[in-house]
Design a protein around this motif. Structure first.
Motif, short mmCIF file in Angstrom:
data_model
loop_
_atom_site.label_atom_id
_atom_site.label_comp_id
_atom_site.label_asym_id
_atom_site.label_seq_id
_atom_site.Cartn_x
_atom_site.Cartn_y
_atom_site.Cartn_z
N TYR A 17 0.85 -1.19 0.00
CA TYR A 17 0.00 0.00 0.00
C TYR A 17 0.89 1.25 0.00
CZ TYR A 17 -4.13 2.84 1.09
OH TYR A 17 -5.16 3.76 1.05
N LYS A 18 0.90 1.96 -1.12
CA LYS A 18 1.73 3.18 -1.25
C LYS A 18 3.17 2.90 -0.82
CE LYS A 18 -2.16 6.34 -0.59
NZ LYS A 18 -2.70 7.50 0.16
N THR A 19 3.72 1.84 -1.37
CA THR A 19 5.03 1.31 -0.98
C THR A 19 6.02 1.48 -2.11
OG1 THR A 19 4.12 -0.29 0.59
CG2 THR A 19 6.23 -0.85 -0.40
N LEU A 20 7.27 1.72 -1.78
CA LEU A 20 8.35 1.75 -2.77
C LEU A 20 9.15 0.46 -2.69
CD1 LEU A 20 10.20 3.20 -4.85
CD2 LEU A 20 11.55 3.97 -2.89
N VAL A 21 9.35 -0.19 -3.84
CA VAL A 21 10.23 -1.35 -3.96
C VAL A 21 11.36 -0.97 -4.91
CG1 VAL A 21 10.41 -3.76 -4.63
CG2 VAL A 21 8.28 -2.90 -3.63
N HIS A 22 12.60 -1.16 -4.49
CA HIS A 22 13.72 -0.67 -5.30
C HIS A 22 14.97 -1.47 -5.02
CE1 HIS A 22 16.66 2.70 -6.54
NE2 HIS A 22 16.17 2.15 -7.61
N SER A 23 15.99 -1.27 -5.85
CA SER A 23 17.32 -1.86 -5.74
C SER A 23 17.30 -3.31 -6.22
CB SER A 23 17.86 -1.75 -4.30
OG SER A 23 19.23 -2.06 -4.26
N ASN A 24 18.07 -4.19 -5.58
CA ASN A 24 18.14 -5.59 -5.98
C ASN A 24 18.31 -6.46 -4.75
OD1 ASN A 24 21.18 -5.82 -5.53
ND2 ASN A 24 21.12 -4.26 -7.12
N TYR B 65 3.62 4.30 2.74
CA TYR B 65 4.94 4.92 2.57
C TYR B 65 6.09 4.11 3.17
CZ TYR B 65 1.61 8.55 1.54
OH TYR B 65 0.55 9.23 1.02
N VAL B 66 5.99 2.81 2.98
CA VAL B 66 7.09 1.92 3.36
C VAL B 66 8.13 1.89 2.25
CG1 VAL B 66 7.65 -0.54 3.63
CG2 VAL B 66 5.76 0.46 4.94
N ASN B 67 9.39 1.74 2.62
CA ASN B 67 10.48 1.53 1.68
C ASN B 67 10.98 0.09 1.80
OD1 ASN B 67 10.81 4.32 0.74
ND2 ASN B 67 11.56 4.73 2.80
N ILE B 68 10.86 -0.67 0.72
CA ILE B 68 11.43 -2.01 0.65
C ILE B 68 12.62 -1.90 -0.30
CG2 ILE B 68 11.06 -4.41 -0.01
CD1 ILE B 68 8.08 -4.00 0.62
N HIS B 69 13.81 -1.87 0.25
CA HIS B 69 14.99 -1.53 -0.54
C HIS B 69 15.97 -2.71 -0.53
CE1 HIS B 69 18.69 0.72 -1.67
NE2 HIS B 69 17.83 1.42 -2.37
N GLY B 70 15.96 -3.48 -1.61
CA GLY B 70 16.88 -4.60 -1.72
C GLY B 70 16.66 -5.66 -0.67
N THR B 71 15.40 -5.86 -0.27
CA THR B 71 15.11 -6.72 0.87
C THR B 71 14.14 -7.82 0.47
OG1 THR B 71 15.45 -4.92 2.44
CG2 THR B 71 14.11 -6.75 3.18
N THR B 72 14.53 -9.06 0.70
CA THR B 72 13.64 -10.20 0.50
C THR B 72 12.74 -10.36 1.71
OG1 THR B 72 15.21 -11.35 -0.93
CG2 THR B 72 13.58 -12.70 0.20
N LEU B 73 11.44 -10.54 1.46
CA LEU B 73 10.47 -10.64 2.54
C LEU B 73 9.63 -11.89 2.39
CD1 LEU B 73 9.23 -6.95 2.34
CD2 LEU B 73 10.54 -7.90 4.22
N GLU B 74 9.39 -12.56 3.49
CA GLU B 74 8.52 -13.74 3.51
C GLU B 74 7.66 -13.69 4.76
OE1 GLU B 74 6.76 -16.95 2.06
OE2 GLU B 74 8.67 -16.44 1.12
N GLY B 75 6.36 -13.45 4.58
CA GLY B 75 5.44 -13.48 5.71
C GLY B 75 5.64 -12.37 6.71
N CYS B 76 5.68 -11.10 6.25
CA CYS B 76 5.98 -9.97 7.13
C CYS B 76 4.87 -8.92 7.10
CB CYS B 76 7.29 -9.32 6.72
SG CYS B 76 8.73 -10.39 6.90
N PHE B 77 4.82 -8.10 8.14
CA PHE B 77 3.99 -6.89 8.16
C PHE B 77 4.90 -5.71 8.44
CE2 PHE B 77 1.62 -3.53 10.25
CZ PHE B 77 0.58 -3.33 9.35
N LEU B 78 4.80 -4.67 7.61
CA LEU B 78 5.60 -3.47 7.76
C LEU B 78 4.67 -2.30 8.04
CD1 LEU B 78 7.91 -3.98 4.63
CD2 LEU B 78 8.20 -4.90 6.93
N GLY B 79 4.88 -1.62 9.17
CA GLY B 79 4.03 -0.50 9.56
C GLY B 79 4.29 0.75 8.75
N PRO B 80 3.44 1.78 8.88
CA PRO B 80 3.59 3.01 8.10
C PRO B 80 4.98 3.63 8.25
CG PRO B 80 1.51 3.01 9.28
CD PRO B 80 2.27 1.83 9.78
N PHE B 81 5.53 4.08 7.13
CA PHE B 81 6.81 4.79 7.07
C PHE B 81 7.98 3.93 7.57
CE2 PHE B 81 3.66 8.19 7.21
CZ PHE B 81 4.08 9.04 6.22
N ALA B 82 7.83 2.62 7.55
CA ALA B 82 8.95 1.75 7.91
C ALA B 82 9.88 1.60 6.70
CB ALA B 82 8.45 0.38 8.35
N THR B 83 11.14 1.28 6.97
CA THR B 83 12.12 1.00 5.92
C THR B 83 12.87 -0.27 6.26
OG1 THR B 83 12.47 3.35 5.40
CG2 THR B 83 14.18 1.82 4.71
#
Length: 470
Positions: free
Chosen positions: A118-125, A145-163
């Protein structure tokens, strides 16, 4: 819309299973965030250039208002007003460094499955050596407004404005406004407002006071974000609307070596130097962008001056501020100067991710300093900054206020400077006489294409299965 609701319920169930040990239920957030009518309202779009491998595959998903670049697969997922940028994915033949160099046998791809972004940025590798050809996000829900930057995720919850930055997470909860770069984490819960950087040679840790954090980024009784930073972003969302009403707008004037994305908002008096990158969903208002500087996704540069080779990382907000040359402003930082209380940061400084400076009096920080945490007055500077030369002398443990640093300060500084140099190189800040091209040069001629969902019938709300190849 029935199938769309079934998809959302499926995602909630998948994520909740992974987080069962925390007795954490994501339904409250999702049900209060999702407006199904909005999932019909916005078109999605993708960019193609001659510099990026092309492959897009969307299946059984909704991708309303989202932007894609590079190789991406989206299946059984909902991605709302998010940016999924694959322009730094690894390429076939690239070597992965571990005990011995391993060449990739195919291009890396971003793979998103059974997830809600939801309104999330996915970037890098991906920085997962076990699957170097796949940047995977599976069974994951991310909030505003979460930033997922070069991060593999499995079964996670990321709160607002988390990186989450350059790491791998499995069955983890990352609280609102938390920043974490700590290798591989399993079944961990990161407290809201935690800033945590860990490597073999050092560890930096800071946690915002609860009352300060709640004032800037809190969560209300409906599991939705609230606070000064959220209000700041929300108040400016309507300014972007005109960008999405039409496909073609007059280009923003910039030097031939610079790029201002078609989906960046630029207004007021603007001065853009050479080798500058202004990414999509950046917001510039009465701004000076010095040579080689950049405004990455979801950044705001308002009534501010950036000197040469300044980096504004994803989500950074710089208001009524003057930033010295070669200074790094980290993810989601909030430098909230005022017309009569400007913020001045010297040359060669490192503003740590998720730093907040908000004072009614002028703030001035000298050259070559590390800056972190919350600065609400001049008195806070002594407990939230340190000269880089002094930090380089640290060999064991350093405590300043609520910040704890352990390890070798010189290694920490060298690692940061290497990353800054790599960002400048990748973004095209060092482009000269045809050498060292980067995003600022490669993104100048992106072609944008739109896709829309079914508006009626059995598949109402879902996008048709689409595969786009060269």
């Amino acid at each position: 819309m029935k199938q769309m609701k079934q998809l959302i319920d499926r995602i909630i169930s998948r994520v909740n299973v992974n987080l069962n040990e925390f007795e954490f239920d994501t339904e409250g957030f999702v049900k209060n965030a999702i407006d199904y009518e909005k999932l019909l309202k916005f078109y999605a779009f993708y960019g193609i250039t001659s510099h990026h491998p092309i492959y897009f595959h969307f299946k059984n998903s909704n991708v309303a208002g989202s932007y894609f670049l590079g190789k991406c697969y989206v299946g059984r997922s909902a991605i709302y007003k998010s940016d999924v940028r694959g322009d730094e994915l690894k390429r076939k033949g690239d070597n992965i460094r571990c005990a011995k160099d391993i060449p990739l046998v195919e291009d890396e791809m971003i793979t998103i499955r059974d997830s809600l972004l939801y309104k999330t940025l996915v970037h890098s590798n991906s920085h997962n050596l076990e699957s170097p050809e796949q940047f995977g996000i599976h069974n994951t829900i991310s909030a505003h407004y979460v930033n997922i930057h070069g991060t593999t995720l499995e079964g996670c919850f990321l709160g607002p404005f988390a990186t989450v930055d350059l790491m791998n997470l499995h069955s983890c909860i990352v609280g609102e406004f938390a920043y974490v770069q700590a290798g591989e984490l399993f079944h961990r819960k990161i407290d809201p407002g935690t800033v945590w950087v860990r490597s073999q040679n050092f560890e930096f840790k800071y946690k915002f006071r609860n009352d300060i954090l709640d004032n800037f980024v809190g969560v209300n009784s409906s599991s939705q974000p609230r606070g000064i930073i959220y209000d700041f972003v929300k108040e400016r969302e309507h300014d972007y609307e005109k960008l999405f009403d039409v496909m073609n707008l007059e280009p923003i004037k910039a030097p031939d070596s610079s790029a201002v994305n078609r989906y960046a908002l630029v207004q007021g008096k603007i001065n853009i130097g050479e080798n500058v990158l202004v990414a999509q969903r950046a917001f510039l208002d009465n701004a000076v962008m010095g040579d080689g500087s950049n405004a990455q996704e979801n950044t705001y540069i308002i009534h501010s001056n950036l000197s040469k080779n300044c980096i504004t990382a994803h989500g950074g907000k710089i208001i009524y501020s003057d930033i010295g040359r070669e200074t790094f402003v980290g993810f989601n930082s909030f430098l909230n100067g005022k017309p009569d209380a400007r913020i001045k940061i010297g040359e060669g400084c490192i503003v740590m991710p998720h730093t907040i400076i908000d004072s009614d009096a002028p703030i001035k920080i000298p050259d070559e300093h590390l800056i972190w945490g919350f600065i609400g007055s001049g008195e806070d500077i002594k407990n939230h900054t340190i000269a880089l030369d002094d930090l380089a002398e640290v060999r064991d443990t350093l405590r300043i206020g609520k910040m704890v640093f352990t390890g070798k300060g010189s290694v920490f500084i060298d690692a940061f400077r290497r990353r800054i140099n790599q960002i400048l190189l990748t973004n095209g800040a060092l482009f000269h006489e045809g050498e060292d091209r980067g995003h600022a040069q490669d993104d100048q001629n992106i072609s944008f294409n739109i896709i829309q969902p079914y508006r009626t019938g059995e598949h109402n709300g879902l996008y048709p299965s689409i595969r786009i190849k060269p």
